[in-house]
Design a protein around this motif. Structure first.
Motif, PDB file in Angstrom:
ATOM      1  N   GLU A 231       0.862  -1.306   0.018  1.00  0.00           N
ATOM      2  CA  GLU A 231      -0.107  -0.004   0.031  1.00  0.00           C
ATOM      3  C   GLU A 231       0.914   1.199  -0.053  1.00  0.00           C
ATOM      4  O   GLU A 231       0.259   2.189  -0.136  1.00  0.00           O
ATOM      5  CB  GLU A 231      -0.884   0.001   1.214  1.00  0.00           C
ATOM      6  CG  GLU A 231      -2.023  -1.015   1.153  1.00  0.00           C
ATOM      7  CD  GLU A 231      -2.639  -1.258   2.488  1.00  0.00           C
ATOM      8  OE1 GLU A 231      -2.711  -0.439   3.485  1.00  0.00           O
ATOM      9  OE2 GLU A 231      -3.407  -2.320   2.648  1.00  0.00           O
ATOM     10  N   ASN A 233       2.301   2.919   2.518  1.00  0.00           N
ATOM     11  CA  ASN A 233       1.610   3.717   3.410  1.00  0.00           C
ATOM     12  C   ASN A 233       2.380   5.176   3.702  1.00  0.00           C
ATOM     13  O   ASN A 233       2.050   6.129   3.864  1.00  0.00           O
ATOM     14  CB  ASN A 233       1.333   3.088   4.687  1.00  0.00           C
ATOM     15  CG  ASN A 233       0.061   2.286   4.610  1.00  0.00           C
ATOM     16  OD1 ASN A 233      -1.015   2.550   4.351  1.00  0.00           O
ATOM     17  ND2 ASN A 233       0.297   0.993   4.383  1.00  0.00           N
ATOM     18  N   LYS A 236       2.355   7.448   0.567  1.00  0.00           N
ATOM     19  CA  LYS A 236       1.024   7.877   0.323  1.00  0.00           C
ATOM     20  C   LYS A 236       0.685   8.679   1.356  1.00  0.00           C
ATOM     21  O   LYS A 236      -0.403   9.718   0.778  1.00  0.00           O
ATOM     22  CB  LYS A 236       0.020   6.647  -0.151  1.00  0.00           C
ATOM     23  CG  LYS A 236       0.535   6.268  -1.498  1.00  0.00           C
ATOM     24  CD  LYS A 236      -0.235   5.139  -2.137  1.00  0.00           C
ATOM     25  CE  LYS A 236       0.006   4.524  -3.239  1.00  0.00           C
ATOM     26  NZ  LYS A 236      -0.244   3.369  -3.570  1.00  0.00           N
TER      27      LYS A 236
END
Ligand SMILES: [Zn+2]
Length: 572
Positions: A231, A233, A236
């Motif tokens: 993902e 993280n 982002k």
């Protein structure tokens, strides 16, 4: 028989070995009777006839009779108990819940001398002091090239130095289907609370911003870990953003413009996290965002591993590291620390709510603590304590002491490489000087005499002399004896004056046997625990035995800690 009297002997524990007394509690819990008693106890906890929960009734009366489904350790690196008092009125999240409903021990201590992350974490669930866990300092902690990380270039790590067992071993020995998950930003924060077991142990790799483990534990990452990492993280959610104050400016009474903070670079809010991959994955470890990321990762693991949701009791250990980084850089009295603690309170609130949803609030048995404290920076005047005598002590001074004529005369017969002074300890290679105990003692004494003259040094103890100290009244001696056994490689230990620190690498730091470094928060939380406050002297090594008592699992080796019965709900 040594005259060593330990604080726990005052409380009626057994003297195990003449130097450090040990309370054996394991055999108390091996019987079926123990389980019956536990069930009765829990039946009481669950029934309406028992003592009520907190005044606010925040912990709902459970509808089923069952032992805790999930034991949770939350350790916040460098968290000071006084943060709880100082900012209590502003808490609305997890810290507020713990203080309101928990069993709060205001005088809990890491009762050992080298108050660093590795020895602290090794004591959290083992019930034992560093002399017994074998983890005496960060630099002799978990790092080894024998256990490279999966998919990351950071230093390898494993519990290869850790000796003995922990609550994780006691639980899995009693119930082999127990699942254990341990998570931290730091390798030592993840590895050491759960000892040598090859459990699900994950920590943050700065080199690529992922959570991973080492080959000691696994050859591949579980799907849920890979999915979390995929993902992205850090990049982002956080890279390219600012750490700003989370509340209105007027709430923060600390001045922001203390130029000594962060060594004069970046001491003013807001603090920027660059958008660049490499610097963002590194710099985030010093911001509160790192704890949010760690808690999110832990919750993902609880969900994926079905912890506490399978009809048995599982163990979750979460060690949060941002507070340590923030304390080292800006100091424990900074506006940055204030906002960090408020953000931690909020993040822990979400964490407790999520855990409660997944597991059931009444099925959680949690402890909140830390691995060590911290001294205010010696570079500026503390508003909390008089730190005006604090000095920075650099190792060169000790090199001078060790090279002094008195020490040189004593060590003339020794090859130089048999002796080493590192931080607060003088060590000798015992194997190389076998049969020359008298000479070793002479060197330790000469070193102690010389090193005692160095500015900022409070005392230097020859380790074997500490065995004769009054360890009830002399807490410094007691804490050193909880670090090292006389007769081992460590032959002399240095204690600096209060508020003095070694070195120049941090704005503020920890690592001494003084109370400000040893004092830790200790709060038990969950339906199995009373809502109470105790100002009695207790120790962090009491956590492991207390959980073992609660779960009725045998403690499989002698431990230093005792069961904190006063925290447990009792059959009326
Ligand atoms: Zn630290």
């Amino acid at each position: 028989m040594s005259q060593f009297i330990d604080a726990k002997m005052q409380r009626g524990a057994l003297d195990h070995n003449g130097t450090v007394s040990v309370l054996r509690i394991g055999s108390l819990h091996t019987s079926t009777l123990g389980l019956v008693i536990l069930n009765l106890l829990l039946a009481c906890v669950m029934s309406v006839g028992c003592a009520p929960a907190s005044a606010g009734g925040a912990i709902a009366a459970p509808s089923v009779q069952a032992p805790p489904a999930l034991v949770v350790l939350v350790s916040v690196d460098q968290f000071l108990p006084r943060f709880l008092d100082r900012w209590r009125a502003d808490f609305t999240g997890g810290l507020a819940a713990l203080l309101k409903d928990g069993a709060v021990f205001t005088q809990a201590y890491h009762d050992h001398a080298i108050t660093e992350t590795a020895p602290g974490h090794a004591s959290l669930l083992s019930g034992r002091f560093p002399y017994s866990t074998g983890i005496a300092a960060n630099l002799a902690g978990v790092n080894t090239s024998d256990a490279p990380l999966l998919g990351a270039a950071d230093q390898g790590a494993s519990p290869f130095r850790f000796q003995g067992t922990t609550l994780a071993d006691w639980m899995t020995a009693a119930h082999p289907d127990t699942r254990v998950l341990s998570v931290s930003r730091k390798d030592r924060g993840a590895i050491l609370p759960v000892g040598r077991g090859q459990h699900s142990v994950f920590w943050y790799a700065m080199s690529n911003g992922s959570f991973t483990t080492s080959r000691y534990y696994a050859d591949t990452l579980p799907t849920w870990v890979s999915a979390f990492n995929a993902e992205g993280n850090v990049m982002k959610k956080y890279a390219g953003t600012f750490w700003q104050l989370s509340r209105p400016d007027s709430l923060y009474t600390e001045p922001d413009s203390v130029a000594g903070e962060s060594f004069g670079q970046g001491f003013l809010f807001p603090h920027f996290l660059p958008p660049d991959d490499l610097s963002a994955t590194n710099i985030i470890i010093g911001y509160p965002f790192m704890d949010k990321l760690s808690l999110d990762f832990a919750l993902r693991g609880v969900n994926a591993m079905q912890l506490g949701q399978r009809g048995s009791t599982d163990l979750l250990s979460v060690s949060l590291s941002a507070t340590d980084a923030i304390g080292h850089r800006w100091g424990p009295e900074s506006r940055e620390m204030h906002d960090n603690v408020l953000r931690l309170d909020a993040a822990l609130g979400v964490f407790l709510d999520s855990l409660s949803t997944l597991v059931g609030r009444e099925r959680i048995a949690l402890v909140f603590t830390s691995d060590h404290g911290v001294a205010p920076s010696p570079d500026f005047r503390s508003v909390v304590s008089d730190n005006s005598s604090g000095k920075r002590v650099v190792l060169d001074n000790f090199d001078a002491a060790i090279r002094s004529s008195a020490v040189t005369a004593a060590r003339r017969k020794f090859p130089l490489e048999t002796l080493n002074f590192d931080g607060p300890t003088l060590t000798v290679d015992r194997a190389a000087v076998k049969g020359r105990d008298g000479d070793v003692r002479a060197i330790a004494q000469a070193f102690a005499r010389e090193a005692s003259k160095v500015a900022g040094v409070m005392r230097v103890d020859v380790l074997e002399d500490l065995a004769r100290a009054d360890t009830v009244r002399d807490h410094i001696a007691r804490r050193w004896l909880h670090m090292f056994r006389p007769g081992g490689d460590v032959i002399a230990v240095v204690t600096l004056t209060p508020y003095s620190i070694f070195g120049t690498g941090n704005v503020a730091t920890h690592g001494s046997p003084h109370d400000y470094d040893a004092h830790a928060p200790l709060i038990f939380w969950g339906a199995a625990f009373k809502t109470m406050q105790s100002d009695a002297f207790v120790r962090v090594v009491d956590i492991g035995p207390t959980f073992a008592e609660l779960l009725a699992v045998p403690v499989t080796e002698p431990v230093d800690g005792v069961v904190l019965q006063q925290a447990l709900r009792q059959v009326p």
